[in-house]
Design an enzyme around this catalytic site. Structure first.
Site, PDB file in Angstrom:
ATOM      1  CE  LYS A 153      -3.274   2.651   6.842  1.00 35.08           C
ATOM      2  NZ  LYS A 153      -4.132   3.449   5.956  1.00 35.08           N
ATOM      3  CG  ASP A 213      -5.595   0.877   3.460  1.00 31.99           C
ATOM      4  OD1 ASP A 213      -5.622  -0.176   4.107  1.00 31.99           O
ATOM      5  OD2 ASP A 213      -4.733   1.760   3.626  1.00 31.99           O
ATOM      6  CD  GLU A 250      -7.601  13.108   3.368  1.00 34.47           C
ATOM      7  OE1 GLU A 250      -7.165  13.968   2.586  1.00 34.47           O
ATOM      8  OE2 GLU A 250      -7.824  11.921   3.036  1.00 34.47           O
ATOM      9  CG  ASP A 256      -1.966   1.093   1.147  1.00 30.56           C
ATOM     10  OD1 ASP A 256      -2.489   1.329   0.045  1.00 30.56           O
ATOM     11  OD2 ASP A 256      -2.279   1.696   2.184  1.00 30.56           O
ATOM     12  CD  GLN A 297      -2.369   4.960  10.357  1.00 27.86           C
ATOM     13  OE1 GLN A 297      -3.559   4.803  10.097  1.00 27.86           O
ATOM     14  NE2 GLN A 297      -1.536   5.488   9.494  1.00 27.86           N
ATOM     15  CG  HIS A 306      -4.376  10.965   2.110  1.00 36.54           C
ATOM     16  ND1 HIS A 306      -5.410  10.926   3.018  1.00 36.54           N
ATOM     17  CD2 HIS A 306      -3.474  10.023   2.524  1.00 36.54           C
ATOM     18  CE1 HIS A 306      -5.157  10.003   3.932  1.00 36.54           C
ATOM     19  NE2 HIS A 306      -3.994   9.444   3.655  1.00 36.54           N
ATOM     20  CD  GLU A 329      -5.260   3.098  -0.643  1.00 32.87           C
ATOM     21  OE1 GLU A 329      -4.492   2.414  -1.367  1.00 32.87           O
ATOM     22  OE2 GLU A 329      -5.090   3.240   0.580  1.00 32.87           O
ATOM     23  CB  THR A 358      -7.259  -4.473   1.784  1.00 35.59           C
ATOM     24  OG1 THR A 358      -6.326  -4.017   2.758  1.00 35.59           O
ATOM     25  CG2 THR A 358      -7.189  -3.598   0.542  1.00 35.59           C
ATOM     26  NE  ARG A 378      -7.639   7.070   9.048  1.00 36.86           N
ATOM     27  CZ  ARG A 378      -6.934   6.983   7.932  1.00 36.86           C
ATOM     28  NH1 ARG A 378      -5.654   6.661   7.977  1.00 36.86           N
ATOM     29  NH2 ARG A 378      -7.504   7.187   6.763  1.00 36.86           N
ATOM     30  CD  GLU A 433      -5.996   5.355   4.160  1.00 38.85           C
ATOM     31  OE1 GLU A 433      -5.498   6.083   5.026  1.00 38.85           O
ATOM     32  OE2 GLU A 433      -5.316   4.596   3.422  1.00 38.85           O
TER      33      GLU A 433
END
Length: 418
Positions: free
Chosen positions: A250, A230, A360, A125, A237, A132, A200, A254, A234, A198
């Protein structure tokens, strides 16, 4: 390019995601049958495993479509990819002389189950979307230190878990992990409270390689593309990522869309990466346009409620293309295999409504989103369903990927409780 007409009438609708121009590859099953390879056309899936067995798709001396995954075709190389596409065009075009032989092998998409379209060999990834990266960096380090010093020179990435890549429609369980707030003296063990998506794209390596390859060679080696979510914890992380980056945050899941859209189908939509502040070293310089103009949306639907579109952006926002990412991946001599999956990194645009993650969109939870019906979200709640959509718009036709969907299930009871 304009619409290429097919005898499959629904494939000629300008809004159909699967016209003859597309022909994406997937794996499907019908009631009581084993998964087999299929190609989407109109609102049907064509059983290409059966066509190969019957002699209507002669590819090589040995069968390639009999294993319920597209990896053997990927490994066969670009000449076989082109030959397969040519044969399919011949069978499905409006003036085809083989309609009577092909039509019995069509199944309504609404009546089949879709599976993982390929076996994922490895998963990497990347963190290659500038908007971003700037947004996240600004939240955590301030605007003056938003991008790390290496970001404008190389596509940053980490090796993820191939074992937790799942196909669209799979539920995703909220993970447990170590959490530590900024004012906590020690971490605690708890379910993730800041679960996120996420948005992607995923690039799938077809042709294996040994040792470094150029950006042009990397582009040739890519078999096709999928949408990719993904899923990201948070709060897990934030505690674990220094100094080696994401790990368990993560690893939950996925999700990818069920259809591999080939590079050939995307050719009319090529576009260039954005202007660069720093000149790249020669081994990462693109010989031509390597990105694609793909419109992307994210929908969030609380349990029992209507969906809200929470983001709209475009794949052309990426700072590094999949070909650059793949070329960079090989610079150490790292071998790449058929079925390697490369996540693009979160695709965010320059405006608030084009941000590709809730981190975000809600600016770290400080600015919750209001959904249709009045509910608000800073991060994902149990029962929420996320749906990623992607499409290219041509002259009278659409190239679609199929939805990339997953629903958040509640965390299990404490797996370590005694």
């Amino acid at each position: 390019m304009t619409l290429i007409r097919s005898w499959v009438d629904t494939a000629n609708d300008p809004d159909c995601p699967f016209p003859l121009n597309n022909l994406p590859y997937g794996v499907f099953s019908t009631a009581g049958s084993a998964p087999r390879c299929g190609v989407a056309i109109g609102d049907f899936v064509l059983d290409v495993t059966a066509l190969e067995k019957s002699g209507l798709l002669p590819l090589t001396g040995a069968p390639l479509l009999d294993r319920g995954a597209w990896n053997p075709v990927m490994s066969a190389g670009t000449a076989v990819w082109a030959h397969l596409r040519k044969l399919l065009f011949g069978h499905l075009a409006a003036d085809s002389g083989t309609r009577d032989q092909i039509e019995p092998h069509l199944y309504a998409l609404g009546a089949v189950t879709l599976h993982m379209p390929f076996n994922v060999s490895e998963y990497t990834d990347f963190y290659a979307g500038k908007n971003h990266a700037v947004n996240v960096g600004t939240m955590f380090r301030g605007a003056e230190n938003a991008l790390p010093p290496n970001w404008l020179h190389i596509p940053i990435g980490y090796n993820g878990r191939a074992s937790s890549v799942v196909v669209s429609g799979s539920d995703v369980r909220r993970p447990w992990g170590q959490l530590k707030g900024p004012n906590d003296d020690a971490p605690r063990w708890a379910p993730c409270a800041r679960f996120d998506l996420e948005l992607e794209m995923g690039a799938i390596v077809g042709t294996p390689s040994e040792g470094p390859i150029s950006v042009a060679e990397a582009d040739e080696n890519i078999f096709g593309y999928v949408l990719l979510n993904d899923w990201s914890a948070r709060d897990i992380q934030a505690w674990e990522y220094q100094p080696l980056g994401p790990f368990q945050a993560k690893a939950t899941a996925t999700t990818i869309s069920p259809w591999i859209v080939t590079k050939e189908a995307l050719e009319p939509f090529r576009t260039s990466t954005p202007a660069r502040e720093k000149e790249l070293l020669p081994h990462l310089t693109e010989p031509g346009p390597m990105l694609y103009d793909i419109d992307l949306t994210v929908e969030l639907a609380p349990q029992g409620a209507a969906p809200s579109v929470i983001a709209r952006t475009n794949y052309s926002q990426m700072y590094y293309s999949a070909a650059q990412q793949l070329a960079h991946h090989t610079t150490s001599g790292c071998p790449m295999r058929a079925g390697d999956l490369l996540g693009s990194g979160t695709i965010s645009g320059p405006t608030p409504e084009s941000r590709g993650s809730l981190l975000e969109l809600s600016w770290g939870g400080k600015e919750p989103l209001t959904l249709v019906g009045g509910a608000t979200r800073s991060f994902l709640e149990d029962g929420d369903t996320l749906t990623l959509k992607g499409a290219c718009k041509g002259a009278g036709y659409t190239i679609g990927f199929g939805d990339c969907t997953g629903t958040v299930l509640p965390a299990l009871s404490d797996p370590y409780a005694r």
